[in-house]
Design an enzyme around this catalytic site. Sequence first.
Site, short mmCIF file in Angstrom:
data_model
loop_
_atom_site.label_atom_id
_atom_site.label_comp_id
_atom_site.label_asym_id
_atom_site.label_seq_id
_atom_site.Cartn_x
_atom_site.Cartn_y
_atom_site.Cartn_z
N HIS A 1 -5.79 2.73 -4.20
CA HIS A 1 -5.83 2.96 -2.76
C HIS A 1 -6.47 4.31 -2.42
O HIS A 1 -6.63 4.65 -1.26
CB HIS A 1 -4.41 2.91 -2.20
CG HIS A 1 -4.32 2.73 -0.71
ND1 HIS A 1 -5.19 1.95 0.02
CD2 HIS A 1 -3.45 3.26 0.19
CE1 HIS A 1 -4.86 1.99 1.29
NE2 HIS A 1 -3.81 2.79 1.44
N ASP B 1 0.81 -1.21 0.00
CA ASP B 1 0.00 0.00 0.00
C ASP B 1 0.85 1.27 0.00
O ASP B 1 2.00 1.26 0.47
CB ASP B 1 -0.90 0.04 1.24
CG ASP B 1 -2.12 -0.85 1.13
OD1 ASP B 1 -2.21 -1.63 0.15
OD2 ASP B 1 -2.98 -0.78 2.02
N HIS C 1 3.77 -2.34 3.30
CA HIS C 1 3.85 -1.00 2.74
C HIS C 1 5.23 -0.81 2.10
O HIS C 1 6.25 -1.15 2.71
CB HIS C 1 3.64 0.06 3.82
CG HIS C 1 2.26 0.02 4.42
ND1 HIS C 1 1.90 -0.91 5.40
CD2 HIS C 1 1.15 0.78 4.19
CE1 HIS C 1 0.64 -0.71 5.73
NE2 HIS C 1 0.16 0.30 5.02
N HIS D 1 -4.78 10.03 1.24
CA HIS D 1 -4.83 8.99 2.27
C HIS D 1 -5.56 9.54 3.49
O HIS D 1 -4.94 9.98 4.46
CB HIS D 1 -3.42 8.54 2.64
CG HIS D 1 -3.36 7.22 3.35
ND1 HIS D 1 -3.59 7.09 4.70
CD2 HIS D 1 -3.13 5.97 2.89
CE1 HIS D 1 -3.47 5.83 5.04
NE2 HIS D 1 -3.19 5.12 3.96
#
Length: 253
Positions: free
Chosen positions: A111, A60, A206, A115
Amino acid sequence: MSSLISPVTRALTISGALAAGSLAVAHAAPALSALNAVRPWLTPELCGYGDPDHIALTFDDGPDPASTPFFLRELDRAGVRATFFLLGRMLVRDPGLGRELVAAGHEIAVHGYEHRCLLLRTPGAVRDDIARALDTISDLTGTQPTWYRPPYGVLTAGTLAAARELELTPVLWSTWGRDWTAAATPDSVHRTVTRRLAGGGTVLLHDTDCTAAPGSWRSAFGALPRLIDTCRARGLRLGPLREHRTSPVGLAR
């Protein structure tokens, strides 16, 4: 007449509060799937379960020129392909790196553009964010993503509706490395991932620290070779979500 106004007003106020509360619950209920302890029981379809001899490896928050190339080289050395859930705002900083991921045979997924926790965003804002990310990724990498994973793994009713409209399948994970913390180490990441690792599972790591503790990506990178060896020692194949099942794992459209 005035004696009736107060009870009616109170009843309407209570009804309005109950209705608002019900809407809030409906909006936030899918967020429970972000909890690792309850997701396998509450929403197993979001865990990313697939073929029992396969592990889906996912990353991610990238792509990040400061860290993603390290993962690319290690995955290439090991002959492993993965699924990268990209942030639109990271991709526009280095579109070439996104195209490099595709050229190396990795799968690209969405994604989001920013964020942010979706619990605090309106359905319209959520839809716009996902659509912007999808368009950015498609335009800059030349691929059409299939999968969507929300920031922090937090889903809402609006998120699910937007994903369905945009023909994206939501998928979370069955095990993670907690590799975003300042205290994470390669050993702790490997130990945490393998604690719940089982055939058919999806691993979350990640490839950047852009939303995490500075330098934390090194814990995931350091754990990666050992994790690959562990999977192979258990007779498990590693690959992207597209190889995890013949059809997408997720909520029915």
